[in-house]
Structure formats: structure tokens, C-alpha cells
Motif scaffolding. Structure first.
Motif, PDB file in Angstrom:
ATOM      1  N   ALA A  75      67.990  36.119  43.513  1.00 59.89           N
ATOM      2  CA  ALA A  75      68.470  36.472  44.851  1.00 59.89           C
ATOM      3  C   ALA A  75      69.994  36.464  44.896  1.00 59.89           C
ATOM      4  CB  ALA A  75      67.891  35.508  45.883  1.00 59.89           C
ATOM      5  N   ARG A  76      70.589  35.479  44.245  1.00 58.40           N
ATOM      6  CA  ARG A  76      72.055  35.387  44.202  1.00 58.40           C
ATOM      7  C   ARG A  76      72.647  36.590  43.459  1.00 58.40           C
ATOM      8  NH1 ARG A  76      72.895  29.981  42.836  1.00 58.40           N
ATOM      9  NH2 ARG A  76      71.975  30.520  40.868  1.00 58.40           N
ATOM     10  N   LYS A  77      72.026  36.958  42.325  1.00 60.70           N
ATOM     11  CA  LYS A  77      72.507  38.114  41.565  1.00 60.70           C
ATOM     12  C   LYS A  77      72.337  39.406  42.368  1.00 60.70           C
ATOM     13  CE  LYS A  77      71.671  38.619  37.216  1.00 60.70           C
ATOM     14  NZ  LYS A  77      70.989  38.718  35.920  1.00 60.70           N
ATOM     15  N   LEU A  78      71.221  39.535  43.073  1.00 64.74           N
ATOM     16  CA  LEU A  78      70.978  40.727  43.876  1.00 64.74           C
ATOM     17  C   LEU A  78      72.006  40.847  44.991  1.00 64.74           C
ATOM     18  CD1 LEU A  78      69.249  43.180  44.536  1.00 64.74           C
ATOM     19  CD2 LEU A  78      67.732  41.669  45.818  1.00 64.74           C
ATOM     20  N   ARG A  79      72.323  39.746  45.640  1.00 63.83           N
ATOM     21  CA  ARG A  79      73.329  39.785  46.710  1.00 63.83           C
ATOM     22  C   ARG A  79      74.698  40.153  46.132  1.00 63.83           C
ATOM     23  NH1 ARG A  79      76.979  36.963  49.803  1.00 63.83           N
ATOM     24  NH2 ARG A  79      76.870  37.539  51.994  1.00 63.83           N
ATOM     25  N   LYS A  80      75.022  39.607  44.981  1.00 67.19           N
ATOM     26  CA  LYS A  80      76.303  39.909  44.342  1.00 67.19           C
ATOM     27  C   LYS A  80      76.395  41.400  44.001  1.00 67.19           C
ATOM     28  CE  LYS A  80      79.202  38.415  40.496  1.00 67.19           C
ATOM     29  NZ  LYS A  80      79.300  37.523  39.344  1.00 67.19           N
ATOM     30  N   ARG A  81      75.304  41.963  43.479  1.00 68.25           N
ATOM     31  CA  ARG A  81      75.299  43.393  43.127  1.00 68.25           C
ATOM     32  C   ARG A  81      75.334  44.263  44.371  1.00 68.25           C
ATOM     33  NH1 ARG A  81      72.125  44.956  37.943  1.00 68.25           N
ATOM     34  NH2 ARG A  81      73.467  46.725  38.327  1.00 68.25           N
ATOM     35  N   ALA A  82      74.693  43.816  45.448  1.00 72.87           N
ATOM     36  CA  ALA A  82      74.732  44.568  46.704  1.00 72.87           C
ATOM     37  C   ALA A  82      76.141  44.555  47.291  1.00 72.87           C
ATOM     38  CB  ALA A  82      73.728  44.001  47.699  1.00 72.87           C
ATOM     39  N   MET A  83      76.831  43.434  47.157  1.00 71.45           N
ATOM     40  CA  MET A  83      78.217  43.371  47.633  1.00 71.45           C
ATOM     41  C   MET A  83      79.110  44.291  46.806  1.00 71.45           C
ATOM     42  SD  MET A  83      78.663  39.370  48.657  1.00 71.45           S
ATOM     43  CE  MET A  83      80.303  39.602  49.292  1.00 71.45           C
ATOM     44  N   ALA A  84      78.870  44.355  45.508  1.00 69.75           N
ATOM     45  CA  ALA A  84      79.629  45.269  44.655  1.00 69.75           C
ATOM     46  C   ALA A  84      79.350  46.719  45.055  1.00 69.75           C
ATOM     47  CB  ALA A  84      79.271  45.047  43.188  1.00 69.75           C
ATOM     48  N   LEU A  85      78.108  47.000  45.408  1.00 66.67           N
ATOM     49  CA  LEU A  85      77.750  48.335  45.883  1.00 66.67           C
ATOM     50  C   LEU A  85      78.506  48.663  47.168  1.00 66.67           C
ATOM     51  CD1 LEU A  85      75.912  50.843  45.667  1.00 66.67           C
ATOM     52  CD2 LEU A  85      74.224  49.571  46.974  1.00 66.67           C
ATOM     53  N   GLY A  86      78.606  47.689  48.065  1.00 64.17           N
ATOM     54  CA  GLY A  86      79.363  47.891  49.300  1.00 64.17           C
ATOM     55  C   GLY A  86      80.836  48.147  49.027  1.00 64.17           C
ATOM     56  N   SER A  87      81.404  47.434  48.080  1.00 64.99           N
ATOM     57  CA  SER A  87      82.811  47.649  47.723  1.00 64.99           C
ATOM     58  C   SER A  87      83.021  49.043  47.147  1.00 64.99           C
ATOM     59  CB  SER A  87      83.275  46.611  46.707  1.00 64.99           C
ATOM     60  OG  SER A  87      83.265  45.341  47.268  1.00 64.99           O
ATOM     61  N   LEU A  88      82.102  49.457  46.301  1.00 67.22           N
ATOM     62  CA  LEU A  88      82.176  50.798  45.733  1.00 67.22           C
ATOM     63  C   LEU A  88      82.039  51.855  46.827  1.00 67.22           C
ATOM     64  CD1 LEU A  88      82.350  52.543  43.180  1.00 67.22           C
ATOM     65  CD2 LEU A  88      79.875  52.342  42.982  1.00 67.22           C
ATOM     66  N   TRP A  89      81.143  51.618  47.761  1.00 66.44           N
ATOM     67  CA  TRP A  89      80.955  52.547  48.880  1.00 66.44           C
ATOM     68  C   TRP A  89      82.241  52.644  49.697  1.00 66.44           C
ATOM     69  CZ3 TRP A  89      81.298  52.801  54.098  1.00 66.44           C
ATOM     70  CH2 TRP A  89      80.657  53.856  54.722  1.00 66.44           C
ATOM     71  N   ASP A  90      82.884  51.491  49.957  1.00 61.75           N
ATOM     72  CA  ASP A  90      84.156  51.482  50.701  1.00 61.75           C
ATOM     73  C   ASP A  90      85.228  52.277  49.967  1.00 61.75           C
ATOM     74  OD1 ASP A  90      83.261  50.018  52.857  1.00 61.75           O
ATOM     75  OD2 ASP A  90      83.930  48.092  52.023  1.00 61.75           O
ATOM     76  N   GLN A  91      85.314  52.082  48.652  1.00 59.65           N
ATOM     77  CA  GLN A  91      86.316  52.821  47.864  1.00 59.65           C
ATOM     78  C   GLN A  91      86.077  54.323  47.941  1.00 59.65           C
ATOM     79  OE1 GLN A  91      86.063  51.212  43.933  1.00 59.65           O
ATOM     80  NE2 GLN A  91      87.078  49.304  44.473  1.00 59.65           N
ATOM     81  N   ASN A  92      84.818  54.722  47.821  1.00 57.69           N
ATOM     82  CA  ASN A  92      84.501  56.139  47.881  1.00 57.69           C
ATOM     83  C   ASN A  92      84.739  56.700  49.268  1.00 57.69           C
ATOM     84  OD1 ASN A  92      83.783  56.312  45.205  1.00 57.69           O
ATOM     85  ND2 ASN A  92      81.625  55.965  45.591  1.00 57.69           N
ATOM     86  N   ALA A  93      84.448  55.925  50.306  1.00 55.16           N
ATOM     87  CA  ALA A  93      84.661  56.381  51.685  1.00 55.16           C
ATOM     88  C   ALA A  93      86.148  56.559  51.949  1.00 55.16           C
ATOM     89  CB  ALA A  93      84.051  55.396  52.656  1.00 55.16           C
TER      90      ALA A  93
END
Length: 78
Positions: free
Chosen positions: A56-74
Motif C-alpha cells: 500500500a505504501r509503495k502504491l501510494r508513492k507511485r501514485a504520487m509520482a504519477l501525479g507529479s508527472l501529470w502536473d509536469q505534463n499539464a
């Protein structure tokens, strides 16, 4: 009526934000469950719970990285 670009991008991110909140809630619930006497008394249950908490901790960390990537692309797409 079409939404402004920023509003559309914000709406795109809302499901990810809900998922992150759900993952945080799951993390807290698992931590509370691990503190119960029944888990502490059962070694097999405790070991499985540690695995689930770690995933669960790893999944949350990867989801946060996905959000950061989404922000960069946006931001680069603006």
C-alpha cells in the motif's frame, strides 16, 4: 458550454486525488488494524499485514509520482 482549459485539467486530476486520499485512508486503517491484540498474537497474520502495508505504501508513492508527472505534463502543455 465548454469549460476553461485550467478547469478541464483540474477535473482530469480529481480521480487521482480521490485515489490518493483512499490510499492514505487504507494506510491508516491498516496501521490501526496492525495495532490490535489479535494481529500481534498471530505471527502469520502479522507477517501478511506487513506485506500488505508495504505494498500500500509503495502504491501510494507511485501514485504520487504519477501525479507529479501529470502536473509536469499539464504545465508544459499550457
Amino acid at each position: 458550454m465548454a469549460l476553461p482549459v485550467k478547469s478541464e485539467k483540474r477535473e482530469d486530476k480529481l480521480p487521482l486525488e480521490r485515489a490518493l486520499r483512499a490510499l492514505e485512508d487504507a494506510r491508516k486503517s491498516l496501521k490501526q488494524f496492525s495495532a490490535t491484540e489479535s494481529v500481534a498474537a498471530n505471527d502469520a497474520l502479522n507477517a501478511e499485514l506487513k506485506i500488505v502495508r508495504h505494498k500500500a505504501r509503495k502504491l501510494r508513492k507511485r501514485a504520487m509520482a504519477l501525479g507529479s508527472l501529470w502536473d509536469q505534463n499539464a504545465q508544459s502543455g499550457s
